[in-house]
Design an enzyme around this catalytic site. Structure first.
Site, PDB file in Angstrom:
ATOM      1  N   ARG A   1      -0.104  19.389  15.871  1.00 52.97           N
ATOM      2  CA  ARG A   1       1.036  19.324  14.972  1.00 52.97           C
ATOM      3  C   ARG A   1       2.254  18.919  15.791  1.00 52.97           C
ATOM      4  O   ARG A   1       2.390  19.302  16.954  1.00 52.97           O
ATOM      5  CB  ARG A   1       1.307  20.689  14.313  1.00 52.97           C
ATOM      6  CG  ARG A   1       0.446  20.993  13.094  1.00 52.97           C
ATOM      7  CD  ARG A   1       0.826  20.099  11.928  1.00 52.97           C
ATOM      8  NE  ARG A   1       0.233  20.519  10.683  1.00 52.97           N
ATOM      9  CZ  ARG A   1      -0.937  20.108  10.233  1.00 52.97           C
ATOM     10  NH1 ARG A   1      -1.655  19.274  10.975  1.00 52.97           N
ATOM     11  NH2 ARG A   1      -1.410  20.509   9.073  1.00 52.97           N
TER      12      ARG A   1
ATOM     13  N   GLU B   1       8.333  13.345  10.977  1.00 53.23           N
ATOM     14  CA  GLU B   1       7.421  12.404  10.342  1.00 53.23           C
ATOM     15  C   GLU B   1       7.971  12.010   8.972  1.00 53.23           C
ATOM     16  O   GLU B   1       8.418  12.877   8.218  1.00 53.23           O
ATOM     17  CB  GLU B   1       6.030  13.029  10.199  1.00 53.23           C
ATOM     18  CG  GLU B   1       5.364  13.314  11.541  1.00 53.23           C
ATOM     19  CD  GLU B   1       3.971  13.918  11.394  1.00 53.23           C
ATOM     20  OE1 GLU B   1       3.508  14.102  10.239  1.00 53.23           O
ATOM     21  OE2 GLU B   1       3.353  14.204  12.417  1.00 53.23           O
TER      22      GLU B   1
ATOM     23  N   HIS C   1      -0.154  10.065  11.743  1.00 56.82           N
ATOM     24  CA  HIS C   1      -0.754  11.320  11.274  1.00 56.82           C
ATOM     25  C   HIS C   1      -1.947  11.038  10.347  1.00 56.82           C
ATOM     26  O   HIS C   1      -2.066  11.566   9.244  1.00 56.82           O
ATOM     27  CB  HIS C   1       0.270  12.190  10.539  1.00 56.82           C
ATOM     28  CG  HIS C   1      -0.081  13.642  10.548  1.00 56.82           C
ATOM     29  ND1 HIS C   1       0.858  14.645  10.624  1.00 56.82           N
ATOM     30  CD2 HIS C   1      -1.284  14.278  10.508  1.00 56.82           C
ATOM     31  CE1 HIS C   1       0.266  15.827  10.609  1.00 56.82           C
ATOM     32  NE2 HIS C   1      -1.050  15.621  10.538  1.00 56.82           N
TER      33      HIS C   1
END
Length: 322
Positions: free
Chosen positions: A235, A264, A283
């Site tokens: 993460r 993000e 991601h």
């Protein structure tokens, strides 16, 4: 808990999820929601007891309060493995489960692919091909190299199995160390700095917790070999980006493959985009055809346990994050 709970499927691809529930639990009242903004009102209107939810549009506007503080929601089933976007919740008020393992194999293949890409210098060959330049290539084996896996949940184990099959030495860190078949050595978190100095590759697989935020920071980068490659499939926030940028600028590491970031989407002006020795992916390392249906089927199996009054699988401890 009721034998016939009202269900909400909170996903941007509701058709497939609805089909799975229609097949496995045809007697239930099931509703779909494909936006963040619409979920609170739908929970209130339906008095939903169970919500299956995917973080499909980032974290900033995720409706965590509607899920973990609702007076009617008793169980939140997260469609992926990470639960940091829920913040803190009271496990006496709501049970949270995840789909740990749904993408473990794919994440492990991403990590192995990154290791091979750097050892074979595929990015360098691509640049030479674009320049129509012959010669100057060099490849290295990963056999015999050492990989440090930080976090030995289902994903970390999957990475270790593949690395071991490639003839690599496997080191691992987990909160509660124990012997594991695919690991040559397993250590506790206190061993992080000494182990980073032994690793040719470091694969980060831990959840984002207060104890793991900034886990790989200045001290860790200072302990790494200059030939190390860092791979992050955890993460954003576990790796301290300021320390990473400093290490890249100083040539203290060989490179990195990053699938997660503190912000993000990664802003267009972020310096990480500009490094030749950094692979940036959006991601997506856990996104493969069929992962969402596999996740919903895991939920459907758990829902059968819920309806029978049996213990649920993959219950997340809010203190540990897994």
């Amino acid at each position: 808990m009721s034998a016939r709970p009202t269900i909400i499927l909170h996903t941007d691809k509701p058709a497939g999820a609805l089909a799975v529930l229609a097949e496995t639990h045809p007697d239930l009242d099931v509703h779909a929601c494909d936006t963040y903004a619409g979920l609170p009102a739908l929970i209130e209107r339906t008095a939903a007891e169970v919500v299956y939810s995917i973080r499909f549009d980032g974290t900033p506007h995720y409706p965590r309060q509607a899920l973990v503080e609702s007076p009617t929601v008793k169980w939140v089933s997260i469609g992926g493995s990470g639960t940091d976007h829920l913040g803190r919740w009271d496990p006496n008020h709501v049970t949270v489960t995840n789909a740990a393992g749904v993408a473990a194999g794919m994440l492990a293949e991403y990590a192995l692919g990154a290791m091979l890409s750097f050892s074979l210098d595929l990015r360098g060959f691509e640049r030479r091909q674009q320049a129509r330049q012959w010669g100057g290539g060099r490849v290295e084996p990963i056999e015999g190299k050492t990989v440090l896996i930080v976090g030995l949940g289902k994903t970390g184990e999957a990475v270790a199995r593949r690395a071991q099959a490639m003839g690599m030495r496997t080191l691992g860190i987990r909160a509660r160390p124990k012997q594991m078949p695919s690991l040559d050595e397993v250590h506790g978190p206190d061993a992080l700095l000494p182990l980073t100095g032994r690793a040719d590759f470091i694969v980060c697989c831990v959840p984002l917790l207060s104890t793991t935020r900034g886990l790989l920071g200045e001290a860790a980068f200072a302990a790494m070999k200059p030939s190390v490659v860092l791979i992050d499939i955890s993460r954003g926030g576990v790796i301290e980006e300021k320390a990473l940028l400093a290490a890249l600028d100083a040539g203290r590491i060989k490179g990195a493959a990053l699938d997660v970031f503190a912000t993000e989407p990664l802003p267009a002006e972020h310096p990480l985009w500009s490094y030749d020795n950094v692979a940036v992916t959006p991601h997506c390392a856990a996104v493969y055809d069929g992962w969402d249906i596999k996740s919903v089927r895991m939920f459907a199996d758990n829902l059968a346990r819920y309806r029978r009054g049996e213990p649920l699988e993959n219950v997340v401890n809010p203190e540990r994050g897994y």
